[in-house]
Design a protein around this motif. Structure first.
Motif, mmCIF file in Angstrom:
data_model
loop_
_atom_site.group_PDB
_atom_site.id
_atom_site.type_symbol
_atom_site.label_atom_id
_atom_site.label_comp_id
_atom_site.label_asym_id
_atom_site.label_seq_id
_atom_site.Cartn_x
_atom_site.Cartn_y
_atom_site.Cartn_z
ATOM 1 N N TYR A 60 -38.011 5.719 25.147
ATOM 2 C CA TYR A 60 -39.036 6.603 24.582
ATOM 3 C C TYR A 60 -38.791 8.061 24.981
ATOM 4 O O TYR A 60 -38.911 8.969 24.155
ATOM 5 C CB TYR A 60 -40.424 6.165 25.041
ATOM 6 N N ILE A 61 -38.438 8.289 26.245
ATOM 7 C CA ILE A 61 -38.154 9.655 26.710
ATOM 8 C C ILE A 61 -36.963 10.237 25.946
ATOM 9 O O ILE A 61 -36.997 11.388 25.501
ATOM 10 C CB ILE A 61 -37.895 9.668 28.232
ATOM 11 N N VAL A 62 -35.918 9.426 25.790
ATOM 12 C CA VAL A 62 -34.730 9.881 25.037
ATOM 13 C C VAL A 62 -35.103 10.177 23.588
ATOM 14 O O VAL A 62 -34.638 11.158 22.999
ATOM 15 C CB VAL A 62 -33.608 8.824 25.115
ATOM 16 N N MET A 309 -34.582 6.467 18.400
ATOM 17 C CA MET A 309 -33.840 7.051 19.515
ATOM 18 C C MET A 309 -32.434 7.472 19.085
ATOM 19 O O MET A 309 -31.933 8.526 19.500
ATOM 20 C CB MET A 309 -33.746 6.042 20.656
ATOM 21 N N LEU A 310 -31.797 6.667 18.222
ATOM 22 C CA LEU A 310 -30.410 6.936 17.823
ATOM 23 C C LEU A 310 -30.277 8.027 16.767
ATOM 24 O O LEU A 310 -29.233 8.698 16.696
ATOM 25 C CB LEU A 310 -29.756 5.651 17.301
ATOM 26 N N ASN A 311 -31.307 8.204 15.938
ATOM 27 C CA ASN A 311 -31.197 9.151 14.823
ATOM 28 C C ASN A 311 -30.728 10.549 15.225
ATOM 29 O O ASN A 311 -29.830 11.107 14.580
ATOM 30 C CB ASN A 311 -32.529 9.235 14.068
ATOM 31 N N PRO A 312 -31.287 11.188 16.270
ATOM 32 C CA PRO A 312 -30.816 12.529 16.642
ATOM 33 C C PRO A 312 -29.341 12.543 17.019
ATOM 34 O O PRO A 312 -28.617 13.490 16.682
ATOM 35 C CB PRO A 312 -31.684 12.906 17.854
ATOM 36 N N PHE A 313 -28.872 11.490 17.707
ATOM 37 C CA PHE A 313 -27.465 11.436 18.111
ATOM 38 C C PHE A 313 -26.555 11.203 16.916
ATOM 39 O O PHE A 313 -25.473 11.787 16.823
ATOM 40 C CB PHE A 313 -27.277 10.330 19.165
ATOM 41 N N ILE A 314 -26.994 10.340 15.999
ATOM 42 C CA ILE A 314 -26.190 10.081 14.795
ATOM 43 C C ILE A 314 -26.024 11.365 13.987
ATOM 44 O O ILE A 314 -24.917 11.720 13.579
ATOM 45 C CB ILE A 314 -26.853 8.983 13.934
#
Length: 342
Positions: A60-62, A309-314
């Motif tokens: 959640y924090i990430v 959580m993964l969307n910003p990194f993708i």
């Protein structure tokens, strides 16, 4: 005046009082309905509960930090003030809201062992979860149409994807989410639960709450299958048709460089689509979706917690413009922070 009640035959008196008794019992049943549910998903020995708390809290924090950074990057860099990044900024905001409806409460339940949730709290959680989940499906379809317009009609892109149309698309996505969540929540909480308080899930998912009911749930299951199935299939069709034309257009481009550039702008979105629609279709767009609550606990983690959580990194790691903006704005800021602390 005549007392018509006194003039009725004895059997009519009996039928009348039986009807009144049953009607009163029904009213009392509605007024004395259960006041809370117990979420028993992932209920096991204390060691795993602590591990789940750490896992959910960390994710959640990430999620929040990653999506807030994405929003700030888009806001700070004027080069990213385009329709594509307007939708991406709204997607990041939506992912924060989507995850916040479920993850913090689930993490606290794992830590404190307080798994009860009020009747109204459960209905509210279902309402907002359905709202944000449905809106995300429409967002992904809108973003696919945006990429289709940019690659297949580049000369008309700025004309077609006007600011007004972009805002209307976002508003239409939220309106569609509101319609779906109203239907799902209304139909689900019209059921009777007969004192059954346990929901075999870590949040108030539609299928899990239906499964906990003692009423005949056939109509609810058909409504869920029809509504969710039509939304998932409809938005997925927009996505697949858009990317079908995009792939054909990319292969027809003359140079390898232009093909690579066009594909790089779509690859991150394609990854998000595969993750989201794959898990959601498996959960809601098939018959018997309510029959496997244990399996749904694990699968639902992906589309409620992992994907936001993964969307910003993708979108960051697969996007040259975002990486360039990150270097331009955030690396100097971090270097300045080091100077201040030293």
């Amino acid at each position: 005046k005549k007392n018509y009640l006194m003039e009725m035959p004895d059997f009519c008196h009996s039928a009348f009082y039986i009807y009144i008794h049953l009607f009163t019992d029904r009213i009392m049943e509605n007024h004395t309905r259960i006041s809370e549910f117990v979420l028993v998903g992932f209920k096991s020995h204390p060691g795993s509960q602590l591990l789940l708390f750490v896992l959910f809290s960390s994710m959640y924090i990430v999620t929040v930090v990653g999506n807030v950074c994405m929003i700030l990057i888009i806001r700070m860099d004027s080069n990213l003030h385009t329709p594509m990044y307007f939708f991406l900024e709204n997607l990041s905001t939506l992912d924060i809201c989507y995850s916040s409806v479920i993850t913090p409460r689930a993490a606290l339940a794992f830590l404190l062992g307080r798994r009860s949730i009020s009747y109204n709290g459960c209905a509210s959680q279902m309402f907002f979860f359905s709202l944000f989940g449905t809106t995300e499906a429409f967002f992904l379809a809108v973003m696919a149409y945006d990429r289709f317009t940019a690659i297949c009609n580049p000369l008309l892109y700025q004309v077609i994807m006007s600011r007004r149309l972009c805002v209307l698309m976002v508003m239409g996505s939220y309106l569609s989410g509101c319609i779906n969540c109203t239907i799902q929540t209304g139909f689900t909480f019209s059921l009777s639960f007969c004192g059954r308080r346990e929901i075999n899930h870590f949040f108030c998912d539609v299928a899990a709450v239906i499964h906990a009911s003692c009423s005949n749930t056939l109509v609810n299951e058909l409504v869920m299958l029809a509504v969710c199935g039509s939304i998932i299939v409809g938005t997925a069709l927009v996505v697949f048709i858009s990317y079908g034309y995009i792939i054909i257009t990319i292969f027809q481009m003359p140079s390898a460089e232009s093909r690579h550039k066009a594909f790089s702008t779509c690859s991150s979105h394609m990854m998000t689509i595969c993750l989201f629609f794959g898990t959601v279709f498996f959960m809601y767009a098939q018959p018997g979706a309510t029959s496997s609550p244990n399996k749904s606990n694990t699968i639902s983690i992906f589309y409620t917690i992992v994907i936001p959580m993964l969307n910003p990194f993708i979108y960051t790691l697969r996007n040259r413009e975002v990486k360039g903006s990150l270097k331009k704005h955030f690396i100097p800021f971090l270097e300045q922070m080091k100077v201040w602390f030293h």
